[in-house]
Write a protein that holds these residues in place. Structure first.
Motif, PDB file in Angstrom:
ATOM      1  N   ASP A 214       7.368   8.798  16.175  1.00 51.17           N
ATOM      2  CA  ASP A 214       6.839   9.004  16.467  1.00 51.17           C
ATOM      3  C   ASP A 214       5.702   8.459  17.721  1.00 51.17           C
ATOM      4  OD1 ASP A 214       7.090  11.874  14.977  1.00 51.17           O
ATOM      5  OD2 ASP A 214       6.899  10.547  13.396  1.00 51.17           O
TER       6      ASP A 214
ATOM      7  N   LEU B  46       3.659   9.367   9.841  1.00 53.11           N
ATOM      8  CA  LEU B  46       4.265   9.562  10.829  1.00 53.11           C
ATOM      9  C   LEU B  46       5.532   8.107  10.882  1.00 53.11           C
ATOM     10  CD1 LEU B  46       1.116  10.163  13.299  1.00 53.11           C
ATOM     11  CD2 LEU B  46       3.567  11.628  13.250  1.00 53.11           C
TER      12      LEU B  46
ATOM     13  N   THR C 233       6.713   9.801  20.979  1.00 49.94           N
ATOM     14  CA  THR C 233       6.132  10.731  21.002  1.00 49.94           C
ATOM     15  C   THR C 233       5.169  10.681  22.041  1.00 49.94           C
ATOM     16  OG1 THR C 233       7.458  12.229  19.982  1.00 49.94           O
ATOM     17  CG2 THR C 233       5.301  13.533  20.632  1.00 49.94           C
TER      18      THR C 233
END
Length: 395
Positions: free
Chosen positions: A5, A33, A146
């Motif tokens: 993430d 995360l 991400t």
């Protein structure tokens, strides 16, 4: 290829602080995360050992690793005049980076993976970014994330109207007999030889009656060589402080940008800058730790709420403008640096000055502080900055 993430590049104060906060929180709905913290191998690219000092009201989240704190502070003018007062309601605290690293690393959750690697490239993308590098064994590494947060120092620095460096060398010293008051720190001692433009000063942060961090600092355009710092510290310790023979137990050195340049905090759709690289350093003081904490806390909150985690600038706009005027006045020689700071502390309550430097003061109090500085040269510098801002740009 590793998929996560969040990827954090650099494990200095900013990188570790963000990893710490993400380890304790998570994403939308409390989902953990997956995070990778990338740090270069031992060498010049790794963050050096240093101390971080900051002001805080009483107890704080980092008290477990605070190595010293002081409730009384003093400023010593160029002629030896002493301005000493309680720092209340603030307390001045010091953390040593090895203690901070151990504390954060031992508390990281399994969702945070540490990787030793030299990052060579960050590629932005519409939905994911890719971090490329070489790991400690010389193998190629790719991390797809991400969101990517890059805390590496920007090179070159963004261009500004004024750019000085706060460059310093500090010695942790031990004396043969009692020489320090552990409860009181000297924040700025202006009895050092002054540069033509800018300012120099020493300071003393005691950790016991016989041990202290003694540092020599300049706000100037250029750093000194090794011999220059050594001479400055030997003069300050021997001639100014009169400590006699001391044992040097540790050394720290660094150079912090003090500039009115704006640091972009977003470098792509998925890539952001944090820490000094993201404007967390207060231009007029070089203090960074408190700004890093505000910035990384905001990033963690945004991630937890599912929002785009653009790191905020942790300083008020008017404070940045005031800092820019002060830096320009120092750099041009319009104000004498030692006289400027001596006047500021002589004519104001210490708590008021510290409140401004910490970013928590009101506009009215800031105007009163400004009235105690050399008004004419500061006003001329403010007008000059306005002219720079309004003049047509040259293509």
């Amino acid at each position: 290829m590793v998929d996560v993430d969040v990827a954090i590049v650099g494990a200095g104060a900013a990188g570790l602080s963000l990893a710490h906060r993400l380890s304790r929180g998570g994403g939308p709905g409390g989902r953990p995360l997956e995070t990778v913290l990338l740090e270069p191998p031992e060498g010049p690219a790794r963050s050096p050992v240093r101390t971080w000092c900051f002001w805080e009201r009483e107890a704080g989240e980092w008290d477990a690793v605070v190595s010293a704190r002081w409730e009384r502070l003093s400023v010593i003018g160029p002629e030896g005049e002493v301005y000493e007062a309680p720092a209340a309601p603030l307390v001045y605290k010091m953390i040593r980076s090895p203690d901070y690293e151990r504390f954060v690393r031992t508390g990281l959750a399994e969702t945070v993976r540490e990787v030793t690697a030299t990052v060579t490239e960050i590629l932005d993308g519409p939905r994911r970014a890719v971090v490329r590098g070489v790991d400690g064994a010389g193998r190629d590494l790719q991390v797809r994330a991400t969101w990517v947060f890059d805390s590496r120092p920007p090179r070159p620095l963004p261009r500004g109207t004024t750019t000085l460096l706060q460059h310093f060398r500090g010695w942790f010293v031990r004396t043969r007999s009692d020489a320090f008051v552990p409860e009181a720190a000297s924040l700025m001692d202006l009895r050092t030889p002054q540069p033509r433009n800018g300012v120099s000063f020493g300071y003393v942060l005691p950790v016991s009656k016989r041990e202290a961090l003694v540092e020599y600092t300049e706000f100037t355009r250029e750093v000194l060589d090794d011999a220059g710092y050594r001479r400055a510290l030997e003069h300050y310790i021997g001639e100014v402080l009169g400590l006699g023979e001391v044992e040097v137990t540790a050394v720290e050195q660094g150079a912090i940008p003090m500039t009115d340049a704006r640091f972009p905090r977003r470098s792509g759709r998925r890539v952001f800058r944090i820490g000094t690289a993201g404007g967390a350093t207060r231009p007029s003081t070089g203090y960074t730790f408190s700004g890093v904490q505000r910035q990384t806390a905001a990033v963690a909150r945004a991630l937890a709420r599912g929002r785009t985690p653009v790191p905020p600038c942790p300083h008020r706009r008017r404070h940045l403008e005031m800092d820019a005027v002060m830096l320009r006045a120092l750099d041009t020689g319009r104000v004498d640096g030692a006289d400027f700071f001596a006047r500021l502390f002589r004519r104001n309550r210490l708590a008021d000055v510290l409140g401004f430097l910490d970013g928590g003061s009101s506009l009215g109090r800031e105007l009163r502080l400004g009235a105690t500085t050399p008004v004419a040269p500061m006003a001329a510098t403010a007008v000059e900055r306005l002219w720079f801002a309004l003049r047509p740009s040259r293509s």
